[in-house]
Design a protein around this motif. Structure first.
Motif, short mmCIF file in Angstrom:
data_model
loop_
_atom_site.label_atom_id
_atom_site.label_comp_id
_atom_site.label_asym_id
_atom_site.label_seq_id
_atom_site.Cartn_x
_atom_site.Cartn_y
_atom_site.Cartn_z
N ASN A 187 11.65 -29.20 -28.22
CA ASN A 187 11.50 -27.76 -28.69
C ASN A 187 12.59 -27.21 -29.37
O ASN A 187 12.33 -26.30 -30.15
N LYS A 188 13.90 -27.24 -29.06
CA LYS A 188 15.11 -26.88 -29.74
C LYS A 188 15.01 -27.30 -31.22
O LYS A 188 15.22 -26.78 -32.05
N ALA A 189 14.73 -28.67 -31.41
CA ALA A 189 14.42 -29.05 -32.58
C ALA A 189 13.55 -28.56 -33.41
O ALA A 189 13.79 -28.06 -34.56
N ALA A 190 12.57 -28.25 -32.98
CA ALA A 190 11.41 -27.41 -33.77
C ALA A 190 11.58 -25.83 -33.84
O ALA A 190 11.40 -25.44 -34.84
N ARG A 191 12.30 -25.48 -33.07
CA ARG A 191 12.83 -24.15 -33.17
C ARG A 191 13.85 -24.04 -34.15
O ARG A 191 13.72 -23.16 -35.17
N LYS A 192 14.84 -24.88 -34.19
CA LYS A 192 15.86 -24.77 -35.16
C LYS A 192 15.03 -25.09 -36.81
O LYS A 192 15.66 -24.48 -37.72
N LYS A 193 14.05 -26.08 -36.74
CA LYS A 193 13.60 -26.27 -38.02
C LYS A 193 12.82 -25.24 -38.52
O LYS A 193 13.04 -25.03 -39.79
N SER A 194 12.26 -24.36 -37.52
CA SER A 194 11.38 -23.39 -38.15
C SER A 194 12.37 -22.10 -38.53
O SER A 194 12.24 -21.53 -39.67
N GLN A 195 13.57 -22.21 -37.86
CA GLN A 195 14.65 -20.88 -38.35
C GLN A 195 14.96 -21.44 -39.63
O GLN A 195 15.23 -20.68 -40.37
N LEU A 196 15.16 -22.58 -39.80
CA LEU A 196 15.92 -22.92 -41.09
C LEU A 196 15.06 -23.04 -42.17
O LEU A 196 15.29 -22.35 -43.25
N ALA A 197 13.70 -23.48 -41.89
CA ALA A 197 12.74 -23.12 -43.02
C ALA A 197 12.45 -21.93 -43.55
O ALA A 197 12.38 -21.44 -44.71
N ARG A 198 12.20 -20.77 -42.48
CA ARG A 198 12.46 -19.24 -42.74
C ARG A 198 13.76 -18.97 -43.63
O ARG A 198 13.28 -18.30 -44.60
N PHE A 199 14.77 -19.62 -43.24
CA PHE A 199 16.10 -19.14 -43.95
C PHE A 199 15.78 -19.51 -45.56
O PHE A 199 16.13 -18.65 -46.56
N VAL A 200 15.33 -20.79 -45.74
CA VAL A 200 15.40 -21.36 -47.17
C VAL A 200 14.24 -20.75 -47.87
O VAL A 200 14.68 -20.29 -48.98
N ALA A 201 13.36 -20.45 -47.33
CA ALA A 201 12.38 -19.70 -47.86
C ALA A 201 12.66 -18.18 -48.45
O ALA A 201 12.23 -17.89 -49.40
N SER A 202 13.57 -17.86 -47.45
CA SER A 202 14.02 -16.32 -47.95
C SER A 202 14.96 -16.51 -48.95
O SER A 202 15.09 -15.57 -50.08
N LEU A 203 15.80 -17.49 -49.08
CA LEU A 203 16.56 -17.88 -50.30
C LEU A 203 15.73 -18.01 -51.54
O LEU A 203 16.24 -17.59 -52.51
N SER A 204 14.55 -18.64 -51.50
CA SER A 204 13.78 -19.00 -52.61
C SER A 204 13.32 -17.78 -53.03
O SER A 204 12.80 -17.60 -54.24
N ALA A 205 12.71 -16.86 -52.10
CA ALA A 205 12.32 -15.75 -52.36
C ALA A 205 13.00 -14.59 -53.24
O ALA A 205 12.68 -13.74 -54.16
#
Length: 87
Positions: A67-85
């Protein structure tokens, strides 16, 4: 204190595993920081791909909880998406 040779061996094995796992968790933390410190979306995306694989691998090896792995992946994906935006 260990009383038998087998107990002494178990202590040696536990110490060796502990050291290895600690190095792996440190490697993961460095990878996470690399994503978060990325200046542009392309660099962040490349770092995220590597870090995502590490998270999955360490979760399957029970170094971290799945669950920690899934949570971190989700947080990082959101961060990368915000950089792309922003770009």
């Amino acid at each position: 204190m260990a009383n038998t040779p087998s107990a002494e061996k178990r202590i040696r094995q536990a110490d060796k595993r502990n050291e290895h796992n600690r190095m792996q968790r440190s490697r993961l933390k460095t990878a996470l920081k690399r994503v978060l410190k990325a200046e542009d979306a392309a660099t962040a995306q490349a770092a995220f791909a590597e870090t995502s694989g590490l998270l999955d691998r360490f979760a399957s090896r029970h170094l971290i909880h799945r669950n920690k792995a899934a949570r971190k992946k989700s947080q990082l994906a959101r961060f990368v998406a915000s950089l792309s935006a922003k770009a």
